[in-house]
Design an enzyme around this catalytic site. Sequence first.
Site, PDB file in Angstrom:
ATOM      1  N   TYR A  87       0.828  -1.202   0.000  1.00  0.00           N
ATOM      2  CA  TYR A  87       0.000   0.000   0.000  1.00  0.00           C
ATOM      3  C   TYR A  87       0.864   1.256   0.000  1.00  0.00           C
ATOM      4  O   TYR A  87       1.794   1.397   0.798  1.00  0.00           O
ATOM      5  CB  TYR A  87      -0.925   0.030   1.233  1.00  0.00           C
ATOM      6  CG  TYR A  87      -1.676   1.338   1.347  1.00  0.00           C
ATOM      7  CD1 TYR A  87      -2.740   1.612   0.498  1.00  0.00           C
ATOM      8  CD2 TYR A  87      -1.290   2.309   2.257  1.00  0.00           C
ATOM      9  CE1 TYR A  87      -3.404   2.820   0.572  1.00  0.00           C
ATOM     10  CE2 TYR A  87      -1.950   3.520   2.349  1.00  0.00           C
ATOM     11  CZ  TYR A  87      -3.012   3.770   1.494  1.00  0.00           C
ATOM     12  OH  TYR A  87      -3.662   4.982   1.558  1.00  0.00           O
ATOM     13  N   HIS A 131      -2.614  16.526  -2.663  1.00  0.00           N
ATOM     14  CA  HIS A 131      -3.086  16.604  -1.282  1.00  0.00           C
ATOM     15  C   HIS A 131      -2.843  17.981  -0.655  1.00  0.00           C
ATOM     16  O   HIS A 131      -3.365  18.269   0.426  1.00  0.00           O
ATOM     17  CB  HIS A 131      -2.409  15.528  -0.424  1.00  0.00           C
ATOM     18  CG  HIS A 131      -2.936  14.148  -0.653  1.00  0.00           C
ATOM     19  ND1 HIS A 131      -3.118  13.621  -1.918  1.00  0.00           N
ATOM     20  CD2 HIS A 131      -3.324  13.174   0.220  1.00  0.00           C
ATOM     21  CE1 HIS A 131      -3.586  12.389  -1.812  1.00  0.00           C
ATOM     22  NE2 HIS A 131      -3.721  12.089  -0.526  1.00  0.00           N
ATOM     23  N   ASN A 155       1.638  11.065   6.110  1.00  0.00           N
ATOM     24  CA  ASN A 155       0.676  10.202   6.790  1.00  0.00           C
ATOM     25  C   ASN A 155       1.006  10.182   8.271  1.00  0.00           C
ATOM     26  O   ASN A 155       1.800   9.367   8.738  1.00  0.00           O
ATOM     27  CB  ASN A 155       0.745   8.791   6.197  1.00  0.00           C
ATOM     28  CG  ASN A 155      -0.588   8.089   6.263  1.00  0.00           C
ATOM     29  OD1 ASN A 155      -1.464   8.490   7.004  1.00  0.00           O
ATOM     30  ND2 ASN A 155      -0.736   7.028   5.481  1.00  0.00           N
ATOM     31  N   TYR A 199     -17.792  30.073  46.395  1.00  0.00           N
ATOM     32  CA  TYR A 199     -17.105  28.941  45.789  1.00  0.00           C
ATOM     33  C   TYR A 199     -15.845  29.345  45.027  1.00  0.00           C
ATOM     34  O   TYR A 199     -14.873  28.591  44.984  1.00  0.00           O
ATOM     35  CB  TYR A 199     -18.033  28.210  44.826  1.00  0.00           C
ATOM     36  CG  TYR A 199     -19.136  27.414  45.481  1.00  0.00           C
ATOM     37  CD1 TYR A 199     -19.296  27.382  46.857  1.00  0.00           C
ATOM     38  CD2 TYR A 199     -20.027  26.689  44.704  1.00  0.00           C
ATOM     39  CE1 TYR A 199     -20.316  26.651  47.450  1.00  0.00           C
ATOM     40  CE2 TYR A 199     -21.045  25.950  45.285  1.00  0.00           C
ATOM     41  CZ  TYR A 199     -21.188  25.933  46.656  1.00  0.00           C
ATOM     42  OH  TYR A 199     -22.192  25.203  47.219  1.00  0.00           O
ATOM     43  N   ARG A 216     -13.412  29.543  48.024  1.00  0.00           N
ATOM     44  CA  ARG A 216     -13.374  28.377  48.901  1.00  0.00           C
ATOM     45  C   ARG A 216     -13.062  27.087  48.133  1.00  0.00           C
ATOM     46  O   ARG A 216     -12.417  26.184  48.662  1.00  0.00           O
ATOM     47  CB  ARG A 216     -14.715  28.251  49.630  1.00  0.00           C
ATOM     48  CG  ARG A 216     -14.769  27.128  50.625  1.00  0.00           C
ATOM     49  CD  ARG A 216     -15.956  27.185  51.585  1.00  0.00           C
ATOM     50  NE  ARG A 216     -17.110  27.857  51.103  1.00  0.00           N
ATOM     51  CZ  ARG A 216     -18.333  27.316  51.005  1.00  0.00           C
ATOM     52  NH1 ARG A 216     -18.515  26.055  51.334  1.00  0.00           N
ATOM     53  NH2 ARG A 216     -19.364  28.028  50.610  1.00  0.00           N
ATOM     54  N   PHE A 260      -2.018   6.324  11.991  1.00  0.00           N
ATOM     55  CA  PHE A 260      -2.216   7.715  11.555  1.00  0.00           C
ATOM     56  C   PHE A 260      -3.490   8.323  12.124  1.00  0.00           C
ATOM     57  O   PHE A 260      -3.705   9.529  12.022  1.00  0.00           O
ATOM     58  CB  PHE A 260      -2.307   7.767  10.022  1.00  0.00           C
ATOM     59  CG  PHE A 260      -3.308   6.795   9.465  1.00  0.00           C
ATOM     60  CD1 PHE A 260      -4.665   7.009   9.592  1.00  0.00           C
ATOM     61  CD2 PHE A 260      -2.877   5.636   8.842  1.00  0.00           C
ATOM     62  CE1 PHE A 260      -5.586   6.096   9.104  1.00  0.00           C
ATOM     63  CE2 PHE A 260      -3.795   4.712   8.350  1.00  0.00           C
ATOM     64  CZ  PHE A 260      -5.156   4.950   8.483  1.00  0.00           C
ATOM     65  N   GLU A 311     -12.303   5.689   4.191  1.00  0.00           N
ATOM     66  CA  GLU A 311     -11.893   6.303   5.459  1.00  0.00           C
ATOM     67  C   GLU A 311     -13.171   6.785   6.137  1.00  0.00           C
ATOM     68  O   GLU A 311     -13.547   7.953   6.057  1.00  0.00           O
ATOM     69  CB  GLU A 311     -10.897   7.430   5.175  1.00  0.00           C
ATOM     70  CG  GLU A 311      -9.642   6.868   4.496  1.00  0.00           C
ATOM     71  CD  GLU A 311      -8.760   7.918   3.840  1.00  0.00           C
ATOM     72  OE1 GLU A 311      -9.058   9.115   3.994  1.00  0.00           O
ATOM     73  OE2 GLU A 311      -7.788   7.525   3.165  1.00  0.00           O
TER      74      GLU A 311
END
Length: 516
Positions: free
Chosen positions: A54, A84, A196, A279, A282, A328, A414
């Site tokens: 791959y 990309h 990746n 609060y 405290r 990844f 994906e």
Amino acid sequence: MQTVIITGETLTLDELAAVCRFHAPVELDKEAMERIRASRKIIDDFVEREEVVYGVTTGFGKFSDVVISKEDCVQLQKNVIMTHAVGAGEAFPTEVVRGIILLRLNNLAKGFSGARSETVETLAAMLNKHLHPVIPQKGSLGASGDLAPLSHMVLPMMGMGLAEYEGHIYPGREAMEKAGIPVINLHEKEGIALINGTQVMTAVGALTVYDAIRLIKYGDIAAALTFEALNGITTALKPQVHLTRPHKGQIDTARILNELMEGSGMTTEQGELRVQDPYTLRCLPQIHGASKNALNYIMEQIEVEMNSVTDNPIIFPQTQEVISGGNFHGQPMALTFDFLGIAVAELADVAERRIERLVNPALNYGLPAFLVEGGGLNSGYMIVQYCAAALVSENKILAHPACVDSIPSSANQEDHVSMGTISARTARDIADNVRRVLAMEILCACQAIDLRSQSDTGKKGVLGKGTKAAYDMVRSKIPFYDKDRELYPEINACEELLADDSLIEAVETACRPITF
């Protein structure tokens, strides 16, 4: 400045900050280089035998079932970077870009990715010669790694894209030439080995964590100043109270507050002026302590991720295996950074309520309205609380977890993504808002202390060891507010004391290190 040795195993937050913010040089460890060469040999052998691997001899994502010929394997790597690199939005600041490069370099140094030594050395040269690719902030799904932004990181290495060098933006090839770094041609597996992974979200998140450590310290300092300005009851901070509910952060916070206010004449005991505090005073150990517990967990997760393999496929030279996995996927960091945003946001949430107590005459135990004499003609710190409230409200929106969303991609190959890079970016935005709110509280608290001291005598006007150092540092830059004047420059100046760590250094010198 000390050189940071890149081993793939030992990178720390402090080293990351040194490289990102102070441009510390880097050097690749010799054993790491041997691992890099060993994993590269595996790739060369697989390509020579034309085995199906791959991302090496196949396409990517949904195209994983498309086999690529030996002749086209190099072109495949160039194509993946070009296609990309589709990021959007403003570019990341230089410190984040340096973090991205550093973390990718550390990932490759582990020797499970198959990148050539020349490619890894190019990344190191970019850091050492201060060449910084222009990387848009938006466009990563945080699964299959930070594909789009990391592709922008790689473009200048190939003589493409844009890069910053010596304060100017140049086309990638020109920037590389000016820096004296040779442009490279990516070989088999190298494109995917470079993009990746989770290095973008981790760089943004790691720098935010580094800052969050300091923000939590400033939260304690701000709270201690307000505690004294409002004559807070220290009885609630006694160790035995917190040992009955022994969360580490809670115990640490009570200890830190007691250390900061040691020797104070402005605090009170239970029943002296009132029986209980609200609060926001405290419950400080419980509130700030929860954020400390969260941050300690987050720091552990970050240092694991910084020194992890997030590539795919992963190469195992000892067994001669190349395995497609899912390292990844950004989910471990997405959850972590969403948690970071929430934990840090709470510091401002409670700080704004303390600001309201300081400026509101119905709540501040006798101080003038909005911390200024001549109210009406003078508005004092009225709108400081408005601005703090706006920032806190914005943080509430930003703190919505990004990781609960997922949009499938790559034709549903994906089919679950983390959105972890959005988690990291929003955590960073939250931290910026928190620093501003804490600066506002510190400024208001110092003003309240001055007003309270005008009517107190003797030991009643004495601050604690740590708070006195913080007060003196603020007053060395910003004078008492006696009548209305421009406030934003003073808030800016106080925030700068937080941003450059001056206030922490002053307090820790006078008191002791704030540890949790």
